[in-house]
Design a protein around this motif. Structure first.
Motif, short mmCIF file in Angstrom:
data_model
loop_
_atom_site.label_atom_id
_atom_site.label_comp_id
_atom_site.label_asym_id
_atom_site.label_seq_id
_atom_site.Cartn_x
_atom_site.Cartn_y
_atom_site.Cartn_z
N THR A 213 -5.62 10.24 -10.72
CA THR A 213 -6.82 10.27 -9.86
C THR A 213 -6.70 11.35 -8.78
O THR A 213 -7.71 11.91 -8.36
CB THR A 213 -7.10 8.90 -9.24
N HIS A 214 -5.49 11.66 -8.35
CA HIS A 214 -5.28 12.78 -7.42
C HIS A 214 -5.74 14.07 -8.06
O HIS A 214 -6.54 14.82 -7.49
CB HIS A 214 -3.80 12.86 -7.05
N ASP A 215 -5.25 14.34 -9.27
CA ASP A 215 -5.60 15.57 -9.98
C ASP A 215 -7.10 15.63 -10.27
O ASP A 215 -7.73 16.68 -10.09
CB ASP A 215 -4.82 15.69 -11.29
N ALA A 216 -7.67 14.51 -10.69
CA ALA A 216 -9.11 14.47 -10.98
C ALA A 216 -9.93 14.71 -9.72
O ALA A 216 -10.96 15.39 -9.76
CB ALA A 216 -9.48 13.13 -11.62
N SER A 217 -9.48 14.19 -8.59
CA SER A 217 -10.20 14.38 -7.33
C SER A 217 -10.18 15.84 -6.91
O SER A 217 -11.22 16.38 -6.48
CB SER A 217 -9.58 13.51 -6.23
N LEU A 218 -9.04 16.49 -7.01
CA LEU A 218 -8.97 17.91 -6.66
C LEU A 218 -9.85 18.74 -7.58
O LEU A 218 -10.54 19.67 -7.12
CB LEU A 218 -7.52 18.40 -6.70
N GLU A 219 -9.85 18.41 -8.86
CA GLU A 219 -10.70 19.14 -9.81
C GLU A 219 -12.18 18.93 -9.48
O GLU A 219 -12.96 19.89 -9.44
CB GLU A 219 -10.40 18.69 -11.23
N LEU A 220 -12.56 17.69 -9.23
CA LEU A 220 -13.95 17.39 -8.89
C LEU A 220 -14.37 18.15 -7.63
O LEU A 220 -15.41 18.83 -7.61
CB LEU A 220 -14.13 15.89 -8.66
N LEU B 279 -1.65 7.69 -7.24
CA LEU B 279 -1.73 7.93 -8.68
C LEU B 279 -1.96 9.40 -8.97
O LEU B 279 -2.91 9.99 -8.47
CB LEU B 279 -2.88 7.11 -9.29
N ASP B 280 -1.11 9.99 -9.80
CA ASP B 280 -1.25 11.40 -10.14
C ASP B 280 -2.59 11.70 -10.81
O ASP B 280 -3.23 12.71 -10.51
CB ASP B 280 -0.13 11.84 -11.08
N TRP C 130 0.81 -1.22 0.00
CA TRP C 130 0.00 0.00 0.00
C TRP C 130 0.84 1.27 0.00
O TRP C 130 0.32 2.35 0.23
CB TRP C 130 -0.92 0.01 1.22
N GLN C 131 2.12 1.16 -0.25
CA GLN C 131 2.98 2.34 -0.21
C GLN C 131 2.50 3.39 -1.23
O GLN C 131 2.23 3.08 -2.38
CB GLN C 131 4.42 1.97 -0.53
N ALA C 132 2.40 4.62 -0.77
CA ALA C 132 2.09 5.76 -1.64
C ALA C 132 3.39 6.52 -1.83
O ALA C 132 3.80 7.28 -0.96
CB ALA C 132 1.02 6.64 -1.01
N ARG C 133 4.04 6.29 -2.94
CA ARG C 133 5.42 6.73 -3.12
C ARG C 133 5.62 8.24 -3.05
O ARG C 133 6.72 8.70 -2.81
CB ARG C 133 5.99 6.18 -4.42
N TRP C 134 4.57 9.01 -3.26
CA TRP C 134 4.83 10.45 -3.15
C TRP C 134 4.25 11.08 -1.89
O TRP C 134 4.16 12.29 -1.78
CB TRP C 134 4.53 11.20 -4.43
N MET C 135 3.96 10.27 -0.87
CA MET C 135 3.65 10.84 0.44
C MET C 135 4.79 11.75 0.92
O MET C 135 4.52 12.84 1.44
CB MET C 135 3.39 9.76 1.49
#
Length: 195
Positions: free
Chosen positions: A164-171, A161-162, A23-28
């Motif tokens: 889905t991160h970007d899409a979530s912020l936009e949403l 994931l970049d 479950w590592q999130a590499r850009w934490m």
């Protein structure tokens, strides 16, 4: 900032997402300094959530059982218990910062968080942590449903994931603009200092 009565809700800044695990999130690490900055300035206003896996899949209801059958190596019985802890720089802030353990993406299901915030008269929730497209999204939508104002610190949230991160912020920024404010940590701290 919509209200003087605010708390910092820091979502799942745990070693299981920082260290080398499935479950590592590499850009934490890219957002950790911003989260540490906010939590260190306001430990008495910070609540850290922790995603705590069950001992075994059969302890969970419904599709959560299937989820942990897919990830048996991440059940509490199999992982190092230290991985459930907050990342090291945040551990020293508890207390006065508080910890809320949860078994699901949402911190709202048990009712404990809402009861605490109601008792304290909180009106606005400042959100950091991860992942933007999973636990952060769940926390933010729950807060909006319950009537809280939300400030989402966009450089203080991470995902695996970049896209889905970007899409979530936009949403969140576009669809919930009345109830949610997107800001950087610097913008938010600057606005706070002018109050």
């Amino acid at each position: 900032m919509r209200s003087k009565k605010w708390i910092h809700l820091c979502i799942d800044m745990q070693r299981m997402f920082e260290d080398e695990t499935p479950w590592q999130a590499r850009w934490m690490p890219k957002i950790a300094d911003q989260v540490i900055e906010v939590a260190t300035r306001f430990p008495e206003r910070t609540i850290f959530t922790r995603f705590v896996p069950p001992d075994a899949p059969e302890e969970m209801p419904g599709m959560w059982r299937d989820y942990y059958e897919k990830w048996p190596m991440m059940t509490a019985r199999q992982i190092d218990p230290d991985l459930i802890k907050l990342i090291r720089p945040l551990q020293r802030l508890v207390p006065p910062a508080r910890i809320l353990d949860k078994r699901t993406y949402s911190p709202w299901l048990s009712g404990r968080l809402e009861r605490t915030l109601n008792y304290e008269g909180v009106e606005t929730i400042v959100v950091t942590g991860g992942e933007t497209d999973v636990c952060v999204m769940s926390a933010v939508l729950g807060a909006i449903d319950l009537g809280y104002g939300v400030v989402l610190l966009k450089d203080g949230v991470y995902s695996g994931l970049d896209q889905t991160h970007d899409a979530s912020l936009e949403l969140l920024g576009n669809r919930f603009s009345v109830q949610l404010e997107l800001a950087t940590v610097e913008e938010w701290l600057g606005a706070l200092s002018k109050r």
